[in-house]
Every structure is written in C-alpha cells, then in structure tokens.
Design a protein around this motif. Structure first.
Motif, PDB file in Angstrom:
ATOM      1  N   ARG A 185       0.841  -1.196   0.000  1.00  0.00           N
ATOM      2  CA  ARG A 185       0.000   0.000   0.000  1.00  0.00           C
ATOM      3  C   ARG A 185       0.878   1.248   0.000  1.00  0.00           C
ATOM      4  NH1 ARG A 185      -5.460  -1.383   0.544  1.00  0.00           N
ATOM      5  NH2 ARG A 185      -5.670   0.741  -0.274  1.00  0.00           N
ATOM      6  N   LEU A 186       0.445   2.235  -0.780  1.00  0.00           N
ATOM      7  CA  LEU A 186       1.160   3.499  -0.907  1.00  0.00           C
ATOM      8  C   LEU A 186       0.541   4.529   0.031  1.00  0.00           C
ATOM      9  CD1 LEU A 186       3.423   4.892  -2.606  1.00  0.00           C
ATOM     10  CD2 LEU A 186       1.587   5.761  -4.070  1.00  0.00           C
ATOM     11  N   ILE A 187       1.389   5.178   0.822  1.00  0.00           N
ATOM     12  CA  ILE A 187       0.952   6.145   1.819  1.00  0.00           C
ATOM     13  C   ILE A 187       1.543   7.520   1.507  1.00  0.00           C
ATOM     14  CG2 ILE A 187       0.828   6.687   4.284  1.00  0.00           C
ATOM     15  CD1 ILE A 187      -0.520   4.014   3.463  1.00  0.00           C
ATOM     16  N   ASN A 188       0.694   8.543   1.474  1.00  0.00           N
ATOM     17  CA  ASN A 188       1.130   9.923   1.277  1.00  0.00           C
ATOM     18  C   ASN A 188       0.939  10.687   2.574  1.00  0.00           C
ATOM     19  OD1 ASN A 188       1.662   9.825  -1.660  1.00  0.00           O
ATOM     20  ND2 ASN A 188      -0.531   9.437  -1.799  1.00  0.00           N
ATOM     21  N   VAL A 189       1.960  11.453   2.957  1.00  0.00           N
ATOM     22  CA  VAL A 189       1.901  12.194   4.221  1.00  0.00           C
ATOM     23  C   VAL A 189       2.237  13.660   3.982  1.00  0.00           C
ATOM     24  CG1 VAL A 189       2.776  12.397   6.581  1.00  0.00           C
ATOM     25  CG2 VAL A 189       2.596  10.137   5.504  1.00  0.00           C
ATOM     26  N   TRP A 190       1.317  14.518   4.376  1.00  0.00           N
ATOM     27  CA  TRP A 190       1.528  15.966   4.320  1.00  0.00           C
ATOM     28  C   TRP A 190       1.717  16.488   5.741  1.00  0.00           C
ATOM     29  CZ3 TRP A 190      -1.326  19.840   6.675  1.00  0.00           C
ATOM     30  CH2 TRP A 190      -0.991  21.155   6.309  1.00  0.00           C
ATOM     31  N   THR A 191       2.756  17.304   5.915  1.00  0.00           N
ATOM     32  CA  THR A 191       2.983  17.956   7.199  1.00  0.00           C
ATOM     33  C   THR A 191       2.904  19.462   7.007  1.00  0.00           C
ATOM     34  OG1 THR A 191       5.382  17.883   6.820  1.00  0.00           O
ATOM     35  CG2 THR A 191       4.425  16.111   8.142  1.00  0.00           C
ATOM     36  N   PRO A 192       2.396  20.184   7.996  1.00  0.00           N
ATOM     37  CA  PRO A 192       2.226  21.630   7.843  1.00  0.00           C
ATOM     38  C   PRO A 192       3.559  22.369   7.836  1.00  0.00           C
ATOM     39  CG  PRO A 192       1.643  20.942  10.055  1.00  0.00           C
ATOM     40  CD  PRO A 192       1.875  19.687   9.276  1.00  0.00           C
ATOM     41  N   GLU A 193       3.497  23.605   7.402  1.00  0.00           N
ATOM     42  CA  GLU A 193       4.675  24.459   7.356  1.00  0.00           C
ATOM     43  C   GLU A 193       5.300  24.535   8.744  1.00  0.00           C
ATOM     44  OE1 GLU A 193       5.848  29.002   5.827  1.00  0.00           O
ATOM     45  OE2 GLU A 193       3.759  28.316   5.862  1.00  0.00           O
ATOM     46  N   ASN A 194       6.604  24.512   8.791  1.00  0.00           N
ATOM     47  CA  ASN A 194       7.398  24.604  10.021  1.00  0.00           C
ATOM     48  C   ASN A 194       7.462  23.299  10.809  1.00  0.00           C
ATOM     49  OD1 ASN A 194       7.835  27.335   9.468  1.00  0.00           O
ATOM     50  ND2 ASN A 194       6.011  27.963  10.622  1.00  0.00           N
ATOM     51  N   TYR A 195       6.802  22.246  10.315  1.00  0.00           N
ATOM     52  CA  TYR A 195       6.904  20.971  11.047  1.00  0.00           C
ATOM     53  C   TYR A 195       8.355  20.494  11.110  1.00  0.00           C
ATOM     54  CZ  TYR A 195       6.767  15.990  12.040  1.00  0.00           C
ATOM     55  OH  TYR A 195       7.022  14.753  12.579  1.00  0.00           O
ATOM     56  N   LYS A 196       9.054  20.558   9.979  1.00  0.00           N
ATOM     57  CA  LYS A 196      10.416  20.033   9.912  1.00  0.00           C
ATOM     58  C   LYS A 196      11.403  20.836  10.759  1.00  0.00           C
ATOM     59  CE  LYS A 196       9.920  17.842   5.397  1.00  0.00           C
ATOM     60  NZ  LYS A 196      10.359  17.806   3.988  1.00  0.00           N
ATOM     61  N   THR A 197      11.100  22.111  10.973  1.00  0.00           N
ATOM     62  CA  THR A 197      12.012  22.935  11.775  1.00  0.00           C
ATOM     63  C   THR A 197      11.557  23.051  13.222  1.00  0.00           C
ATOM     64  OG1 THR A 197      10.809  24.941  11.114  1.00  0.00           O
ATOM     65  CG2 THR A 197      12.727  24.293   9.782  1.00  0.00           C
ATOM     66  N   GLY A 198      10.398  22.506  13.545  1.00  0.00           N
ATOM     67  CA  GLY A 198       9.867  22.588  14.899  1.00  0.00           C
ATOM     68  C   GLY A 198      10.096  21.318  15.680  1.00  0.00           C
ATOM     69  N   THR A 199       9.549  21.280  16.881  1.00  0.00           N
ATOM     70  CA  THR A 199       9.692  20.118  17.758  1.00  0.00           C
ATOM     71  C   THR A 199       8.344  19.620  18.287  1.00  0.00           C
ATOM     72  OG1 THR A 199      10.030  21.562  19.673  1.00  0.00           O
ATOM     73  CG2 THR A 199      12.010  20.816  18.495  1.00  0.00           C
ATOM     74  N   ASP A 200       7.274  20.330  17.963  1.00  0.00           N
ATOM     75  CA  ASP A 200       5.958  19.966  18.490  1.00  0.00           C
ATOM     76  C   ASP A 200       5.467  18.651  17.896  1.00  0.00           C
ATOM     77  OD1 ASP A 200       5.938  22.269  19.947  1.00  0.00           O
ATOM     78  OD2 ASP A 200       4.567  23.357  18.625  1.00  0.00           O
ATOM     79  N   SER A 201       4.761  17.883  18.719  1.00  0.00           N
ATOM     80  CA  SER A 201       4.042  16.713  18.232  1.00  0.00           C
ATOM     81  C   SER A 201       2.644  17.157  17.809  1.00  0.00           C
ATOM     82  CB  SER A 201       3.942  15.653  19.334  1.00  0.00           C
ATOM     83  OG  SER A 201       5.227  15.170  19.662  1.00  0.00           O
ATOM     84  N   LEU A 202       2.132  16.570  16.732  1.00  0.00           N
ATOM     85  CA  LEU A 202       0.867  17.032  16.160  1.00  0.00           C
ATOM     86  C   LEU A 202      -0.151  15.892  16.067  1.00  0.00           C
ATOM     87  CD1 LEU A 202       2.197  19.196  13.179  1.00  0.00           C
ATOM     88  CD2 LEU A 202       1.651  19.939  15.508  1.00  0.00           C
ATOM     89  N   PRO A 203      -1.443  16.232  16.110  1.00  0.00           N
ATOM     90  CA  PRO A 203      -2.477  15.231  15.850  1.00  0.00           C
ATOM     91  C   PRO A 203      -2.437  14.816  14.383  1.00  0.00           C
ATOM     92  CG  PRO A 203      -3.444  17.411  16.056  1.00  0.00           C
ATOM     93  CD  PRO A 203      -2.011  17.552  16.433  1.00  0.00           C
ATOM     94  N   VAL A 204      -3.116  13.732  14.060  1.00  0.00           N
ATOM     95  CA  VAL A 204      -3.067  13.175  12.705  1.00  0.00           C
ATOM     96  C   VAL A 204      -4.479  12.973  12.172  1.00  0.00           C
ATOM     97  CG1 VAL A 204      -2.198  11.309  11.247  1.00  0.00           C
ATOM     98  CG2 VAL A 204      -0.931  11.962  13.303  1.00  0.00           C
ATOM     99  N   MET A 205      -4.673  13.335  10.905  1.00  0.00           N
ATOM    100  CA  MET A 205      -5.917  13.048  10.202  1.00  0.00           C
ATOM    101  C   MET A 205      -5.639  12.007   9.123  1.00  0.00           C
ATOM    102  SD  MET A 205      -8.501  15.576   8.088  1.00  0.00           S
ATOM    103  CE  MET A 205      -9.206  16.278   9.585  1.00  0.00           C
ATOM    104  N   TYR A 206      -6.420  10.933   9.117  1.00  0.00           N
ATOM    105  CA  TYR A 206      -6.272   9.856   8.146  1.00  0.00           C
ATOM    106  C   TYR A 206      -7.392   9.924   7.111  1.00  0.00           C
ATOM    107  CZ  TYR A 206      -2.867   7.719  11.300  1.00  0.00           C
ATOM    108  OH  TYR A 206      -1.757   7.478  12.084  1.00  0.00           O
ATOM    109  N   MET A 207      -7.086   9.447   5.916  1.00  0.00           N
ATOM    110  CA  MET A 207      -8.108   9.413   4.885  1.00  0.00           C
ATOM    111  C   MET A 207      -7.831   8.286   3.890  1.00  0.00           C
ATOM    112  SD  MET A 207      -7.074  12.712   2.482  1.00  0.00           S
ATOM    113  CE  MET A 207      -8.353  12.304   1.300  1.00  0.00           C
ATOM    114  N   ALA A 208      -8.894   7.549   3.529  1.00  0.00           N
ATOM    115  CA  ALA A 208      -8.832   6.715   2.339  1.00  0.00           C
ATOM    116  C   ALA A 208      -9.017   7.686   1.162  1.00  0.00           C
ATOM    117  CB  ALA A 208      -9.925   5.665   2.372  1.00  0.00           C
TER     118      ALA A 208
END
Length: 272
Positions: A45-68
């Motif tokens: 199965r192929l999974i695509n993941v989008w992270t919001p701006e500044n995620y890569k430079t930040g340290t916060d943990s974030l909630p996750v939304m899943y979708m088929a």
C-alpha cells in the motif's frame, strides 16, 4: 428489469464519484510517500503524508488526520491544501494528513452485505474489517515511528469512504477521536448501520468522540443521514459531540467541497 438496472447504476455512481467529482486539478502539495507491505490486506500500500509548514524545523508533536481516497490523483491534494489554508488562517491548529492510496476501493471501504444488488458493484466487496486492521495494526505504528504525533486521531471521507468512516465510528469507535463523513453511503446492506445504530450505541465506550456528517439531496442517501441524525438526537449521549449538516441544495458530486471547511473547523475545534 429497468428499475433494477437503474438502481445498480445509481449505486455505482455513489460509490465511485468521490475521487472523480472532488478532483478539480488541485495543485499537489509538497509531501512524503512511503510503502507498506501489508499482511492484513495482502498487498503493498502506498501512503502519502503531508505535514504543515514549520513541522520540519519545529519540535511539536501534532495530531493526525487519516483518509482513504488518499492518492495524489484522488482527494489527498484537495484535503492537504484545505488544511494548509485553514492553518494559515488560524482557524485550526496544525495537523498531519495521512492519505492511503486506493487499490480496490469498493473492497476496502465496504463492510459485509446480504443484499445481492450490493455485491454486483465489484468483484470483491466487504473488506472493510481487514482494511481497518491494516490501519490500526500496521499504519498507526508506522506513522508513530516516522513522525512526531500526539494520540489524537481523526478520519475523513466521502461517499464510500464516508461509509467506512461511519462504520468505524459504530463498530470500533476507539480507533479515532474524530469522525468526518460527507454523504456516507449508508444505504449499504439495506442501511445496516442505521438499523443497528442503537445496538452499537448501547455498547459505546465512555470516552469522548466527535462526529460530523453531511447529507446531500441524493435520494439513496438523504433519508438515512436524516434518520441517523434523529437517532443521535434521541439517544443524547453526552460523550458524543455530533453535528449533522443537512445540505438539500448540494448534489453528491458537490457536497465535499461545499462543506469541507466548516466540517474540519467544527470537528477540530471541539474541546474534549
């Protein structure tokens, strides 16, 4: 015979329209992609993941939304761009989006059915239990390993994906905190989920859950979304925060885009 043929065509339309109808040449946002060899569904199965701006430079943990319907040629760009817009406008807090690309959509997103007409829509149907097991046992741990996440999880879907969202809400409510369904195909299996809703709510966990669902003017869907809303109102479970958006001016092919922002804003801004 003509009546049966017409109804079969109607079922095919409502189960296949989501990815086609909601597509509007959405720009593909920057995202990451990886593959999982799933034991549960017996395929890669192929999974695509989008992270919001500044995620890569930040340290916060974030909630996750899943979708088929989460392929780049499906609804993943549509929802990722919507989340980015709402975050930028400070209407929701940052969140990660995980899209699951389809292989056999009607197999994965439908539960069992005793209705012969339902079984005619695809060579294989009724695989939602295995698909749910894939999400819980294989995808959740992989996302937790790869990304900084909180325990809060949401799921979003339309049409057959909306059916899967609502089936998950009733059958395994502990899997997600938030459920969003646009025009869910509640007619499936002789509207089984609506017919058995009271039974499932009687066994519902005491933890807080949020569910938002909308119904268009589709003749095979509108009666059941309204019936479900009436049932939830009568049951009045204090731990279930719910909202039904009755949209008689919208078609099955327009309701996703017409209501997506208010759905996401209402659901993600509710307090526990």
């Amino acid at each position: 015979m003509k009546f049966i043929y017409y109804n079969l065509i109607l079922l095919l339309i409502t189960l296949t329209s989501c990815s086609n109808a909601s597509q509007s040449n959405d720009p593909i946002p920057e995202h990451e992609t990886f593959k999982i060899q799933s034991r549960q569904v017996g395929e890669e199965r192929l999974i695509n993941v989008w992270t919001p701006e500044n995620y890569k430079t930040g340290t916060d943990s974030l909630p996750v939304m899943y979708m088929a319907d989460g392929g780049v040629k499906e609804d993943f760009p549509h929802i990722a761009n919507t989340l980015a817009k709402l975050i930028k406008e400070n209407k929701i807090k940052p969140i990660i989006l995980v899209g699951i690309e389809n292989t056999e959509r009607r197999r994965d997103l439908t539960g069992f059915t005793e209705v012969a007409k339902d079984k005619e829509i695809a060579p294989v149907v009724g695989g939602s239990e295995k698909f749910r097991a894939f999400i819980k046992e294989e995808l959740f741990p992989e996302i937790k390993k790869r990304y900084r996440t909180t325990s809060e999880k949401s799921i979003i879907g339309e049409s057959a994906s909306g059916l899967f969202v609502m089936e998950t809400f009733f059958l395994t409510p502990e899997l997600f905190d938030n459920y969003i369904a646009f025009d869910p195909s509640l007619w499936w299996n002789n509207h089984y989920l609506v017919r058995t809703a009271k039974e499932h709510l009687a066994k519902f966990p005491s933890t807080d859950k949020r569910v938002w669902f909308a119904g268009s003017n589709a003749e095979d869907i509108a009666p059941f979304t309204k019936e479900l809303a009436n049932l939830l109102k009568a049951e009045n479970r204090t731990n279930i925060k719910w909202r039904f958006s009755d949209e008689p001016k919208e078609k099955h092919t327009t309701i996703f885009r017409a209501t997506k922002e208010k759905a996401i804003i209402w659901t993600l801004n509710q307090t526990k």
